[in-house]
Motif scaffolding. Sequence first.
Motif, PDB file in Angstrom:
ATOM      1  N   GLY A 219      35.045  38.669  42.455  1.00  0.00           N
ATOM      2  CA  GLY A 219      35.943  39.142  41.425  1.00  0.00           C
ATOM      3  C   GLY A 219      35.265  39.482  40.116  1.00  0.00           C
ATOM      4  O   GLY A 219      35.933  39.716  39.117  1.00  0.00           O
TER       5      GLY A 219
ATOM      6  N   SER B 272      42.075  43.320  49.707  1.00  0.00           N
ATOM      7  CA  SER B 272      41.370  43.421  48.423  1.00  0.00           C
ATOM      8  C   SER B 272      40.778  44.812  48.240  1.00  0.00           C
ATOM      9  O   SER B 272      40.809  45.382  47.139  1.00  0.00           O
ATOM     10  CB  SER B 272      40.249  42.374  48.355  1.00  0.00           C
ATOM     11  OG  SER B 272      40.760  41.074  48.314  1.00  0.00           O
TER      12      SER B 272
ATOM     13  N   ARG C 156      43.532  47.186  47.280  1.00  0.00           N
ATOM     14  CA  ARG C 156      43.962  46.975  45.893  1.00  0.00           C
ATOM     15  C   ARG C 156      43.007  47.696  44.937  1.00  0.00           C
ATOM     16  O   ARG C 156      43.440  48.359  43.985  1.00  0.00           O
ATOM     17  CB  ARG C 156      43.997  45.475  45.592  1.00  0.00           C
ATOM     18  CG  ARG C 156      44.194  45.133  44.120  1.00  0.00           C
ATOM     19  CD  ARG C 156      45.528  45.626  43.554  1.00  0.00           C
ATOM     20  NE  ARG C 156      46.637  44.948  44.172  1.00  0.00           N
ATOM     21  CZ  ARG C 156      47.145  43.780  43.768  1.00  0.00           C
ATOM     22  NH1 ARG C 156      46.621  43.167  42.716  1.00  0.00           N
ATOM     23  NH2 ARG C 156      48.164  43.245  44.390  1.00  0.00           N
TER      24      ARG C 156
ATOM     25  N   GLU D   1      44.659  31.779  48.602  1.00  0.00           N
ATOM     26  CA  GLU D   1      44.861  31.975  47.160  1.00  0.00           C
ATOM     27  C   GLU D   1      44.649  33.434  46.780  1.00  0.00           C
ATOM     28  O   GLU D   1      45.406  34.000  45.986  1.00  0.00           O
ATOM     29  CB  GLU D   1      43.911  31.084  46.362  1.00  0.00           C
ATOM     30  CG  GLU D   1      44.079  31.229  44.850  1.00  0.00           C
ATOM     31  CD  GLU D   1      43.324  30.167  44.082  1.00  0.00           C
ATOM     32  OE1 GLU D   1      42.776  30.506  43.009  1.00  0.00           O
ATOM     33  OE2 GLU D   1      43.280  29.015  44.541  1.00  0.00           O
ATOM     34  N   ARG D   2      43.654  34.070  47.370  1.00  0.00           N
ATOM     35  CA  ARG D   2      43.419  35.491  47.092  1.00  0.00           C
ATOM     36  C   ARG D   2      44.594  36.337  47.598  1.00  0.00           C
ATOM     37  O   ARG D   2      45.045  37.259  46.915  1.00  0.00           O
ATOM     38  CB  ARG D   2      42.115  35.942  47.755  1.00  0.00           C
ATOM     39  CG  ARG D   2      41.854  37.445  47.705  1.00  0.00           C
ATOM     40  CD  ARG D   2      41.742  37.980  46.275  1.00  0.00           C
ATOM     41  NE  ARG D   2      40.608  37.458  45.572  1.00  0.00           N
ATOM     42  CZ  ARG D   2      39.400  37.991  45.594  1.00  0.00           C
ATOM     43  NH1 ARG D   2      39.185  39.089  46.284  1.00  0.00           N
ATOM     44  NH2 ARG D   2      38.417  37.453  44.912  1.00  0.00           N
ATOM     45  N   GLU D   3      45.123  36.012  48.772  1.00  0.00           N
ATOM     46  CA  GLU D   3      46.253  36.777  49.297  1.00  0.00           C
ATOM     47  C   GLU D   3      47.470  36.648  48.397  1.00  0.00           C
ATOM     48  O   GLU D   3      48.188  37.637  48.173  1.00  0.00           O
ATOM     49  CB  GLU D   3      46.600  36.326  50.716  1.00  0.00           C
ATOM     50  CG  GLU D   3      47.709  37.173  51.325  1.00  0.00           C
ATOM     51  CD  GLU D   3      48.222  36.661  52.658  1.00  0.00           C
ATOM     52  OE1 GLU D   3      49.072  37.348  53.248  1.00  0.00           O
ATOM     53  OE2 GLU D   3      47.775  35.589  53.103  1.00  0.00           O
ATOM     54  N   CYS D   4      47.719  35.466  47.871  1.00  0.00           N
ATOM     55  CA  CYS D   4      48.862  35.275  46.964  1.00  0.00           C
ATOM     56  C   CYS D   4      48.730  36.158  45.733  1.00  0.00           C
ATOM     57  O   CYS D   4      49.732  36.730  45.245  1.00  0.00           O
ATOM     58  CB  CYS D   4      48.974  33.807  46.564  1.00  0.00           C
ATOM     59  SG  CYS D   4      49.511  32.715  47.895  1.00  0.00           S
ATOM     60  N   ILE D   5      47.518  36.288  45.216  1.00  0.00           N
ATOM     61  CA  ILE D   5      47.293  37.171  44.060  1.00  0.00           C
ATOM     62  C   ILE D   5      47.556  38.610  44.439  1.00  0.00           C
ATOM     63  O   ILE D   5      48.173  39.375  43.658  1.00  0.00           O
ATOM     64  CB  ILE D   5      45.838  36.993  43.558  1.00  0.00           C
ATOM     65  CG1 ILE D   5      45.628  35.588  42.997  1.00  0.00           C
ATOM     66  CG2 ILE D   5      45.489  38.067  42.519  1.00  0.00           C
ATOM     67  CD1 ILE D   5      44.185  35.272  42.655  1.00  0.00           C
ATOM     68  N   LEU D   6      47.155  39.012  45.622  1.00  0.00           N
ATOM     69  CA  LEU D   6      47.344  40.399  46.078  1.00  0.00           C
ATOM     70  C   LEU D   6      48.812  40.704  46.335  1.00  0.00           C
ATOM     71  O   LEU D   6      49.243  41.854  46.199  1.00  0.00           O
ATOM     72  CB  LEU D   6      46.529  40.642  47.331  1.00  0.00           C
ATOM     73  CG  LEU D   6      45.013  40.579  47.167  1.00  0.00           C
ATOM     74  CD1 LEU D   6      44.316  40.602  48.515  1.00  0.00           C
ATOM     75  CD2 LEU D   6      44.509  41.727  46.284  1.00  0.00           C
TER      76      LEU D   6
ATOM     77  N   ALA E 182      51.284  39.462  44.596  1.00  0.00           N
ATOM     78  CA  ALA E 182      52.040  39.393  43.337  1.00  0.00           C
ATOM     79  C   ALA E 182      52.272  40.786  42.746  1.00  0.00           C
ATOM     80  O   ALA E 182      51.476  41.702  42.913  1.00  0.00           O
ATOM     81  CB  ALA E 182      51.293  38.522  42.346  1.00  0.00           C
TER      82      ALA E 182
END
Length: 400
Positions: free
Chosen positions: A16, A339, A342, A393-398, A400
């Motif tokens: 990131g 990712s 995105r 955790e990364r998937e949850c951010i994606l 959102a």
Amino acid sequence: MSDNTNAVFRLFAIPGGEHEAEERRRFERLLFARLAAHSLCDGISASSRIGSVSSNAYDIFAEWANTKPDFWSRTVGHLWRANVFQDDEVAAGAIVVIGIHASASGIRGNWNFKLPKPISFRLSDVVLLSIRSGHIESNHGNFRGIFESDASTISYERLKDGTIAWQVSGDMNTQMNAPCIVIGGDRYHLVPSVLASADLLPCHAESEYDDQFVNETASQQLSKALRTLFEISTDTYQWVSSVIREVIPLRPSKGNAGSTSCQWDCGTIALTMTDLANPVLFGEMLVHEASHQHFFLAKQLGPIHDGSDDRMYFSPMVGADRPLEKMLLGYHAVVNMLSFYRSLNDHADGRETVFIAKRTDYLFEKSNCIRPVLSKSTALTPLGKAMYEALYERECILRA
């Protein structure tokens, strides 16, 4: 997020930021060296039991290892596999190829080899086939090799100024081209399937390797896909380029593009290609296979699961039942592909935006099928659980 999860996350997913990217590169170098150190010691032992490798070659191996070269290579992977399955013939062949590359990199010395089982390997932009013996000379920046198969003798010479000279006596079909693509200073070679382990290649793909297909269709498509990654996101591109060295271009049997990796073929992936390729979809495939390569590397840290769960689970990624570790492998690829899309979305035009939305929805659907298996599992080790938590955790951010 725990410190353990943070450490794995920096290795395991598209970084990131520049700090995470540098931490990942440092971590990877340590793992590369760990894998190679064990493999080299075992491979040297195997080569001393069978065949013939002149003793001074081992000093060259040691000096080469101290230069901290790129250890994540197909040859080191084949050596790793040979050591696991106690295959002395393959181990001896792999250690010879590593020695050839060490000498070609500038390590000084002269040595010979003779093997009971022929080897095929890439030297610069050429693949040599079915070599049984040879003599290597490397002095003051000049490199020379004389390689013998059952049907020919090949003389290769590279001078300090970069000039390369080839001479073949006998069968001219003992060498093949391995075109090189250069993107941002990184080198990628297209290579024939004969260099891969039998575990890598999908049964549905044809492994024809004619010059027109490789030099035109395959080279153009791979170059375009890599440039697309390079232009979209430096972090994503570097994450891919850090683990992919070679691509085996394959013809699809039903007109569909696909890709595959194997833990023994470190740095080498196979891509099926069509004449009308979507560079974005090819970018996705590169991210997909880079994900697998990073997963294989992460396994050098330890086991992913404790072996207590031998059940098979349906994987929507392949449409078949897979063991627990393969479910985590698939989830890891899905999150990294999300990712990628995105980062791509900020650079897309109207038509690409529609395509990205469809692929994103498709990948989230796959994730919805895989995630419950991993979230409920009690068989994942602390390492496996840390991998899953970081990806979730990364998937949850994606999302959102």
